[in-house]
Structure formats: C-alpha cells, structure tokens
Motif scaffolding. Sequence first.
Motif, short mmCIF file in Angstrom:
data_model
loop_
_atom_site.label_atom_id
_atom_site.label_comp_id
_atom_site.label_asym_id
_atom_site.label_seq_id
_atom_site.Cartn_x
_atom_site.Cartn_y
_atom_site.Cartn_z
N ARG A 87 14.72 -2.08 9.70
CA ARG A 87 14.77 -3.54 9.72
C ARG A 87 15.12 -4.08 8.35
NH1 ARG A 87 12.35 -6.99 12.89
NH2 ARG A 87 13.44 -5.70 14.39
N CYS A 88 14.46 -3.57 7.33
CA CYS A 88 14.68 -4.05 5.96
C CYS A 88 16.13 -3.83 5.53
CB CYS A 88 13.72 -3.34 5.02
SG CYS A 88 13.79 -3.91 3.33
N THR A 89 16.65 -2.62 5.71
CA THR A 89 18.01 -2.34 5.27
C THR A 89 19.03 -3.02 6.18
OG1 THR A 89 17.96 -0.21 6.43
CG2 THR A 89 17.49 -0.19 4.06
N GLU A 90 18.72 -3.14 7.47
CA GLU A 90 19.65 -3.82 8.38
C GLU A 90 19.77 -5.29 8.04
OE1 GLU A 90 22.35 -4.90 11.21
OE2 GLU A 90 21.91 -2.92 10.40
N GLN A 133 9.03 0.82 -1.90
CA GLN A 133 8.19 1.82 -1.22
C GLN A 133 9.03 2.80 -0.39
OE1 GLN A 133 5.22 2.38 -1.95
NE2 GLN A 133 4.33 0.48 -2.71
N MET A 134 10.16 2.33 0.13
CA MET A 134 11.06 3.22 0.87
C MET A 134 11.55 4.35 -0.03
SD MET A 134 13.38 0.54 3.08
CE MET A 134 14.77 1.64 2.97
N TYR A 135 11.91 4.01 -1.25
CA TYR A 135 12.44 5.01 -2.18
C TYR A 135 11.35 6.03 -2.51
CZ TYR A 135 15.57 1.01 -2.76
OH TYR A 135 16.40 -0.06 -2.53
N ASN A 138 11.91 -12.87 -1.01
CA ASN A 138 10.80 -12.42 -0.16
C ASN A 138 10.19 -11.19 -0.83
OD1 ASN A 138 9.29 -10.92 1.76
ND2 ASN A 138 10.32 -12.01 3.41
N ARG A 139 9.06 -11.41 -1.50
CA ARG A 139 8.43 -10.34 -2.29
C ARG A 139 8.04 -9.14 -1.44
NH1 ARG A 139 7.56 -9.13 -7.26
NH2 ARG A 139 5.70 -8.05 -7.94
N ASP A 140 7.56 -9.36 -0.22
CA ASP A 140 7.20 -8.22 0.62
C ASP A 140 8.42 -7.36 0.93
OD1 ASP A 140 4.51 -8.89 0.69
OD2 ASP A 140 4.62 -9.85 2.66
N GLN A 141 9.53 -8.00 1.20
CA GLN A 141 10.77 -7.25 1.47
C GLN A 141 11.18 -6.45 0.23
OE1 GLN A 141 12.66 -6.90 4.21
NE2 GLN A 141 12.30 -8.65 5.51
N LEU A 142 11.10 -7.09 -0.92
CA LEU A 142 11.46 -6.43 -2.17
C LEU A 142 10.57 -5.22 -2.42
CD1 LEU A 142 12.88 -6.32 -5.00
CD2 LEU A 142 11.01 -7.79 -5.78
N LEU A 143 9.26 -5.41 -2.34
CA LEU A 143 8.34 -4.31 -2.61
C LEU A 143 8.45 -3.22 -1.55
CD1 LEU A 143 5.20 -6.26 -3.87
CD2 LEU A 143 6.93 -5.05 -5.22
N PHE A 144 8.71 -3.61 -0.31
CA PHE A 144 8.90 -2.59 0.73
C PHE A 144 10.11 -1.72 0.41
CE2 PHE A 144 10.60 -0.87 4.65
CZ PHE A 144 9.51 -0.13 5.07
N GLY A 181 0.78 -1.23 0.00
CA GLY A 181 0.00 0.00 0.00
C GLY A 181 0.81 1.28 0.00
N GLY A 182 2.11 1.17 0.21
CA GLY A 182 2.94 2.37 0.32
C GLY A 182 2.68 3.09 1.62
#
Length: 191
Positions: free
Chosen positions: A63-66, A107-109, A98-104, A25-26
């Motif tokens: 969390r994602c980048t770490e 969304q960060m950008y 992990n598609r959620d991690q990828l899409l997140f 959802g962004g």
Amino acid sequence: MSARLSAEERRESVIRAAIAEFAHGGYAGTSTAAIARRVGVSQPYLFRLFPDKRAIFLAAARRCTEQIRRRFAEAGDGPSPEQAKEAMAEAYNELITNRDQLLFQMQMYVAAAVAEQAGDADFAAQLRSSWEELWDLVHLRLGAVPADTSDFMATGMLVNVLLAMGFPAEHRVWTGLGEKGVCPPGGAPPG
C-alpha cells in the motif's frame, strides 16, 4: 447506529492501522494485538482477514509503495523527463507530510535487511519487489537514464532520513536540496 463494515473495509482499516503501528514499532516491535486494538477488532478476527503478521506487514508495504508509485505515475506523465522530475518531486514532498507513511517506509528498509540476515529471503524479496516497481516507474519517467534515476531516488532517501531524524527546515543539512526542488516542511527551498 453505524453500519457494519465488510471484510474488505476491515482489511483496509487493518492496513491503515498497520502502517501507523509498524511506523513507530517496526516489524519486530509491533504486536498484532496493537493493530487489532487500533482497528477495534479482536485478534482472532484480524487473523481471519490476514493469515499472520507477515502478511499484514507486506500488505502495508504494498500500500505504501503503491501510493507513491500511483502519485509518481500521475505527476510524472509530463512531456519531458525534466518536467516529470519536478512534478514527481513535488508529489513526493506532499506525500511525506504524512509522518506515519514516512516512518513506515524507513521500517520497510529495516525489515528487509533484518529478514535477509535472518535467512528469510522470501520476505526480503517481497519487500524489495514493491520498491523495485517504484524505481522502474521513476526510471521510465526520467527517460531511462540510470544516473538520473539514482540521483532522484538518492535525493528522496536523503529527504526521508532528514525528516525522520527531525532536522528543522533551517538546519544546514538541507542546504543544496532546494536546487533539486526539495522544500523542507514549513520552509522555503534551502539554498
């Protein structure tokens, strides 16, 4: 009967749920109610764990980048920059399944760009800071050669885009990435 979760365990659940919800959802399109529902807590309880939606998004971004940084640190601890590059590429290929991690990540950008445009330089700076730490690690592991760092990170961004857009492994857009050690999901290295 299940044991009650501690506040720290609930925070972890919120971060995992936030990554999944924000991935689809962004930042603007995800409600805290959706995150709370996914975790199985009330919104008031969610706000006892995190002060606001922004804090939840920032915790998820860290969390994602770490997670990527930690995997790169482990994989890239090789004797040569070339071996580090290969090991980090392999580690990233595993992470992005992990598609959620990828899409997140994507969304960060977007969130950083939108925040900057809206005048929320602090939010954008915090998001960039997590990514800069990742870049710094890659830069050191690859021998502190700016062109090598840029090439590695640019390849990763291209892979992110191709995967996020759903290009199948056999599509021509993957051509040439096999030389960089990239295998599309379910496919052999493109050539």
